[in-house]
Design a protein around this motif. Structure first.
Motif, PDB file in Angstrom:
ATOM      1  N   GLU A   1       0.831  -1.207   0.000  1.00  0.00           N
ATOM      2  CA  GLU A   1       0.000   0.000   0.000  1.00  0.00           C
ATOM      3  C   GLU A   1       0.865   1.256   0.000  1.00  0.00           C
ATOM      4  OE1 GLU A   1      -2.533  -0.380   3.351  1.00  0.00           O
ATOM      5  OE2 GLU A   1      -3.725  -2.039   2.509  1.00  0.00           O
ATOM      6  N   MET A   2       1.978   1.203   0.714  1.00  0.00           N
ATOM      7  CA  MET A   2       2.879   2.354   0.740  1.00  0.00           C
ATOM      8  C   MET A   2       3.494   2.593  -0.633  1.00  0.00           C
ATOM      9  SD  MET A   2       4.698   1.648   4.441  1.00  0.00           S
ATOM     10  CE  MET A   2       5.806   3.024   4.343  1.00  0.00           C
ATOM     11  N   VAL A   3       3.865   1.509  -1.338  1.00  0.00           N
ATOM     12  CA  VAL A   3       4.431   1.649  -2.677  1.00  0.00           C
ATOM     13  C   VAL A   3       3.392   2.223  -3.636  1.00  0.00           C
ATOM     14  CG1 VAL A   3       5.296   0.350  -4.657  1.00  0.00           C
ATOM     15  CG2 VAL A   3       6.164  -0.163  -2.368  1.00  0.00           C
ATOM     16  N   GLU A   4       2.176   1.736  -3.556  1.00  0.00           N
ATOM     17  CA  GLU A   4       1.114   2.225  -4.446  1.00  0.00           C
ATOM     18  C   GLU A   4       0.811   3.691  -4.210  1.00  0.00           C
ATOM     19  OE1 GLU A   4      -2.126  -0.369  -3.696  1.00  0.00           O
ATOM     20  OE2 GLU A   4      -1.216  -2.109  -4.688  1.00  0.00           O
ATOM     21  N   ALA A   5       1.007   4.148  -2.965  1.00  0.00           N
ATOM     22  CA  ALA A   5       0.716   5.545  -2.644  1.00  0.00           C
ATOM     23  C   ALA A   5       1.851   6.488  -3.037  1.00  0.00           C
ATOM     24  CB  ALA A   5       0.435   5.682  -1.143  1.00  0.00           C
ATOM     25  N   SER A   6       2.985   5.941  -3.436  1.00  0.00           N
ATOM     26  CA  SER A   6       4.139   6.775  -3.780  1.00  0.00           C
ATOM     27  C   SER A   6       4.269   6.860  -5.302  1.00  0.00           C
ATOM     28  CB  SER A   6       5.412   6.173  -3.180  1.00  0.00           C
ATOM     29  OG  SER A   6       6.549   6.851  -3.653  1.00  0.00           O
TER      30      SER A   6
END
Length: 511
Positions: A483-488
């Motif tokens: 989720e953190m990667v998708e948000a970046s």
């Protein structure tokens, strides 16, 4: 005077064969980056060597990668091995195979010294077989080409025993000086050799004829008291301990200043306890490790034969005292010994001559095909253990981590500080050749991310599937990281290795 092998009907065997075979096994995958079994330990050693070379710091200022925003000066053992590697880096640049190559060289010299020790304690043929046993032992092969100081430590220990034995026999001043240098170096590289090496060195000094029958054990206290009455003994021991204590005092001061330490002093070290010593499973696991990875199974009966044949001789008592010393060190460091298998490596110095003696006593009475069969079996066991437990692990971890490490090397400045989401494992930092922070995925919070950013961190790096290089990532934390990667919007991700690199500037962490 010792008889030449030919005069006793024994055909001299080529010294180069155990050394050549042992070196060949240790050269397998010498080109590998620092990955695999105990990569976290090797990564710190490699980082020290890299910093010595690139920063030009002196040997008394070792640095590690998990330094946060600081320079990374750390409390450690005397960094002789990484400093020597850094001198090699000065020739052709940072090439980690040079460190492995230094280990191979040290290990090859140790095989030669083990052959000499076996010859000195027992006879030439037993010494030759001792070298072969040392050469093919799986644990000896792996740590004889690992990027850490164990190969140099074993060389120093074998050198101390051989040179002190030479002094005892021929009274050559240079051999006594060399034994002091080797013994002191071993104590600087690691503290525990003071026991497992000190005890057999004491027996060397007390044994006038290693190949003859040893004096009765009842006379041991009186012989020790006579030795303690000699000023030269106290000069040897006192100056050695003073040199060792001086380094560890300096290292402690360095750690107090930087706040970085390997934690080998104080109550936090937690190296042993009564509950660990009474844990039967721990002892069983250690025994199985020694049988399989140290003795390659086949060596067990010959070790027992050698013990039975030699326990009344001077050389046998020297070897047995070494085994006892390692056992005492295991008791004193039970937690570390069960975790770090290189704590059992010194057993090879003392078990190999006994195995050589046991093999010699057995194979001379057997049909020629039986020794050949057992030798082949020992080599098969060793290669199987090395292939499955060590070499294959390096291949798997290279595929898992090198794409990320090479991306960091290529895309980030050399002075960039990264946050490695690998818990306490510095392998990724070393592979990327960057300094920064080590954190666990469960420590990812907005507050911490903000603090790291203010301290100079530029990126978050890690794997979706590995919490450490050797421990899988829990499923819930995998989802958090994805989720953190998708948000970046500027994150990098490798779908094959399942690794990521996220700029902290545009990171919106999820709780």
């Amino acid at each position: 005077m010792r008889r030449h092998p030919a005069s006793s009907g024994t055909i001299p065997r080529p010294t180069w064969l155990p050394i050549g075979l042992g070196s060949l096994l240790r050269l397998v995958q010498i080109w590998m980056p620092v990955l695999g079994v105990h990569s976290w330990r090797q990564a710190d050693t490699a980082a020290m060597a890299r910093h010595f070379s690139l920063a030009g710091t002196p040997i008394w200022l070792p640095q590690v990668d998990w330094s946060g925003a600081s320079a990374g000066f750390v409390e450690s053992e005397f960094p002789l091995y990484p400093f020597l590697v850094s001198r090699l880096y000065g020739l052709i640049g940072v090439q980690e195979w040079l460190g492995r190559g230094l280990s191979v060289l040290c290990s090859a010299l140790t095989i030669w010294l083990v052959m000499r020790l076996g010859r000195r304690w027992f006879n030439p043929e037993a010494g030759w077989w001792a070298g072969l046993a040392f050469a093919i032992a799986p644990l000896g092969v792996y740590f004889g080409r690992a990027f850490q100081a164990e190969a140099l430590l074993m060389l120093c220990a074998a050198g101390a025993l051989e040179s002190l034995s030479l002094w005892r026999k021929r009274r050559l001043p240079w051999s006594l000086a060399l034994s002091w240098v080797c013994f002191t170096s071993a104590g600087l590289i690691k503290v525990i050799p003071l026991l497992w090496l000190g005890l057999p060195m004491l027996m060397v000094q007390l044994s006038s004829n290693p190949q003859g029958q040893a004096p009765p054990l009842q006379t041991l206290p009186s012989r020790v008291l006579r030795l303690l009455g000699r000023p030269g003994f106290w000069l040897y021991i006192g100056t050695s301990l003073m040199a060792i204590a001086s380094w560890y005092w300096h290292a402690h001061q360095l750690g107090q200043t930087s706040g970085l330490s390997f934690g080998f002093w104080g109550s936090g070290a937690d190296r042993s306890s009564i509950s660990l010593l009474l844990d039967l499973n721990g002892w069983i696991n250690l025994l199985l490790r020694v049988i399989l990875r140290l003795l390659a199974v086949v060596g067990v009966p010959f070790l027992l034969i050698g013990l039975r044949a030699s326990w009344r001789s001077g050389g046998g008592q020297i070897s047995i005292s070494g085994l006892v010393g390692v056992l005492l060190c295991t008791i004193a460091t039970m937690r570390s010994s069960t975790i770090h298998e290189y704590y059992q490596l010194p057993l090879l110095l003392f078990s190999s001559p006994l195995i050589g003696l046991g093999w010699q006593a057995w194979h001379q009475r057997q049909p020629r095909w039986q020794p050949r069969l057992l030798l082949s079996l020992a080599l098969v066991v060793s290669l199987t253990v090395l292939s499955l437990d060590y070499w294959a692990v390096e291949h798997r971890q290279r595929e898992a981590w090198m794409p990320l490490a090479l991306t960091i090397r290529r895309d980030l400045p050399s002075d960039a500080r990264i946050v490695s989401v690998t818990s306490t494992d510095p392998t990724l930092l070393n592979l990327a050749r960057r300094q920064g922070w080590l954190i666990s995925s469960k420590q990812l919070t907005p507050e911490r991310l903000q603090r790291w950013k203010q301290a100079g961190a530029s990126h978050l790096a890690g794997s979706f599937v590995w919490d450490k290089t050797y421990r899988p990532m829990p499923q819930r934390r995998q989802q958090l990281l994805r989720e953190m990667v998708e948000a970046s919007p500027h994150a990098w991700m490798d779908s094959r290795s399942q690794t990521y690199l996220i700029p902290i500037d545009d990171l919106q962490p999820q709780r």
